[in-house]
Design an enzyme around this catalytic site. Structure first.
Site, PDB file in Angstrom:
ATOM      1  CE  LYS A 162     -14.482   9.667  13.692  1.00 24.15           C
ATOM      2  NZ  LYS A 162     -14.448  10.909  14.053  1.00 24.15           N
ATOM      3  CG  HIS A 214      -8.853   8.396  10.124  1.00 23.55           C
ATOM      4  ND1 HIS A 214     -10.261   8.482  10.569  1.00 23.55           N
ATOM      5  CD2 HIS A 214      -8.590   9.713  10.441  1.00 23.55           C
ATOM      6  CE1 HIS A 214     -10.553   9.661  10.902  1.00 23.55           C
ATOM      7  NE2 HIS A 214      -9.463  10.481  11.120  1.00 23.55           N
ATOM      8  CG  ASP A 239     -16.560  12.834  12.437  1.00 26.81           C
ATOM      9  OD1 ASP A 239     -15.992  12.754  11.724  1.00 26.81           O
ATOM     10  OD2 ASP A 239     -16.441  12.835  13.741  1.00 26.81           O
ATOM     11  CG  PHE A 272     -13.942  15.908  15.860  1.00 22.86           C
ATOM     12  CD1 PHE A 272     -13.737  14.553  15.956  1.00 22.86           C
ATOM     13  CD2 PHE A 272     -12.945  16.503  15.381  1.00 22.86           C
ATOM     14  CE1 PHE A 272     -12.679  13.731  15.538  1.00 22.86           C
ATOM     15  CE2 PHE A 272     -11.660  15.953  14.850  1.00 22.86           C
ATOM     16  CZ  PHE A 272     -11.654  14.599  15.269  1.00 22.86           C
ATOM     17  N   GLY A 273     -15.158  18.179  13.816  1.00 20.93           N
ATOM     18  CA  GLY A 273     -14.475  18.404  12.249  1.00 20.93           C
ATOM     19  C   GLY A 273     -15.557  17.952  11.369  1.00 20.93           C
ATOM     20  CG  ASN A 294      -1.557  19.378  25.920  1.00 19.78           C
ATOM     21  OD1 ASN A 294      -1.243  18.375  26.893  1.00 19.78           O
ATOM     22  ND2 ASN A 294      -0.756  20.412  25.739  1.00 19.78           N
ATOM     23  CG  ASP A 299      -0.748  16.133  11.021  1.00 20.43           C
ATOM     24  OD1 ASP A 299      -1.466  16.801  11.564  1.00 20.43           O
ATOM     25  OD2 ASP A 299      -0.500  16.286   9.879  1.00 20.43           O
TER      26      ASP A 299
HETATM   27  P1  IMP Z   1      -5.754  16.166  14.094  1.00 19.00           P
HETATM   28  O1  IMP Z   1      -4.364  16.261  13.336  1.00 19.00           O
HETATM   29  O2  IMP Z   1      -6.107  14.855  14.584  1.00 19.00           O
HETATM   30  O3  IMP Z   1      -5.803  16.827  15.049  1.00 19.00           O
HETATM   31  O4  IMP Z   1      -6.747  16.440  12.792  1.00 19.00           O
HETATM   32  C1  IMP Z   1      -6.668  17.554  11.880  1.00 19.00           C
HETATM   33  C2  IMP Z   1      -7.936  17.961  11.451  1.00 19.00           C
HETATM   34  O5  IMP Z   1      -8.395  17.056  10.470  1.00 19.00           O
HETATM   35  C3  IMP Z   1      -9.097  18.263  12.540  1.00 19.00           C
HETATM   36  O6  IMP Z   1      -9.047  19.295  13.098  1.00 19.00           O
HETATM   37  C4  IMP Z   1     -10.256  17.849  11.748  1.00 19.00           C
HETATM   38  O7  IMP Z   1     -10.600  19.013  10.876  1.00 19.00           O
HETATM   39  C5  IMP Z   1      -9.777  16.832  10.532  1.00 19.00           C
HETATM   40  N1  IMP Z   1     -10.113  15.528  11.282  1.00 19.00           N
HETATM   41  C6  IMP Z   1      -9.276  14.637  11.533  1.00 19.00           C
HETATM   42  N2  IMP Z   1      -9.603  13.258  12.024  1.00 19.00           N
HETATM   43  C7  IMP Z   1     -10.986  13.615  11.808  1.00 19.00           C
HETATM   44  C8  IMP Z   1     -12.224  12.835  12.249  1.00 19.00           C
HETATM   45  O8  IMP Z   1     -12.382  11.634  12.724  1.00 19.00           O
HETATM   46  N3  IMP Z   1     -13.476  13.465  11.923  1.00 19.00           N
HETATM   47  C9  IMP Z   1     -13.636  14.649  11.489  1.00 19.00           C
HETATM   48  N4  IMP Z   1     -12.412  15.402  11.150  1.00 19.00           N
HETATM   49  C10 IMP Z   1     -11.177  15.076  11.244  1.00 19.00           C
END
Ligand code: IMP
Length: 200
Positions: A174, A179, A154, A151-152, A12, A71
């Site tokens: 980016k 990835h 980065d 975010f996260g 979502n 994931d």
């Molecule tokens: P998700 O499985 O894509 O929701 O990612 C899980 C977690 O990995 C996120 O909440 C971030 O903490 C970290 N993460 C995944 N991809 C990124 C990114 O491109 N930049 C920064 N943090 C990331």
């Protein structure tokens, strides 16, 4: 007219949906909300592959749609792959990217080897079975955050061969090298080769 292929993306996250719909306008991509799925799908596996498969299988089993799920996370060599599958909740339930990043920097305060990678795994389930697509980008962890974008993690991640952190890059830049972009490219390559045979 070529019929559109319908696929559920088990997310979502509006940002991810917008991104993939822009990359693949020939596909009809539904979110979990679009199929009235409001379940908290368990992500209890110990690998990215396992968690992506859990989400895709849940949708296929309960709703019948062909589906893909992703994931992602950050793996730091000196921390033996942590935060890994726990990336989103590294600093605990309810914590955000800033808290996760602060904890990562604390855990690496005396670490010389700063090498790390972001990893994404996408699991697709279609009439032919289960398929996994992976993308990763190598880089290193800064000693202090830099940049306001993204975010996260980065602000503390510098991809190999670049001088800017992910948070200092434009989202376009980016998204060209990330990835997620690499894994999505593999997914789209597969779908484009199987497109006509599986229109729902
Ligand atoms: P998700 O499985 O894509 O929701 O990612 C899980 C977690 O990995 C996120 O909440 C971030 O903490 C970290 N993460 C995944 N991809 C990124 C990114 O491109 N930049 C920064 N943090 C990331």
């Amino acid at each position: 007219m070529t019929p559109q292929r319908t696929l559920v993306f088990a997310t979502n996250n509006e940002h991810k949906l917008r991104e993939i719909r822009a990359i693949a306008p020939e596909m009809h991509i539904l979110s979990l909300a679009d199929i009235q799925c409001h379940a908290d799908i368990p992500e209890t596996a110990s690998t990215f592959q396992g968690n992506a498969l859990l989400k895709a299988r849940y949708v296929k089993q309960h709703y019948g749609y062909d589906c893909f799920a992703d994931d992602s996370g950050l793996m730091v060599d000196a921390l033996h792959g942590a935060p890994g599958v726990h990336s989103a909740r590294y600093a605990g339930e309810g914590h955000d990217g800033d808290a996760n990043t602060a904890l990562l920097l604390r855990n690496m305060h005396d670490v010389a080897d700063r090498s790390a990678r972001f990893v994404t795994v996408i699991a697709l389930i279609d009439s032919e079975g289960e398929h996994l697509f992976e993308g990763s980008i190598e880089g290193s962890i800064l000693t202090a955050p830099r940049g306001d974008g993204g975010f996260g993690y980065d602000p503390v991640f510098i991809p190999q061969g670049y001088t800017e952190s992910f948070a200092e890059m434009s989202s376009e830049q980016k998204n060209r090298i990330s990835h997620r972009a690499i894994a999505t490219e593999h997914l789209l390559h597969y779908l484009s080769n199987h497109f006509t045979s599986q229109c729902k």
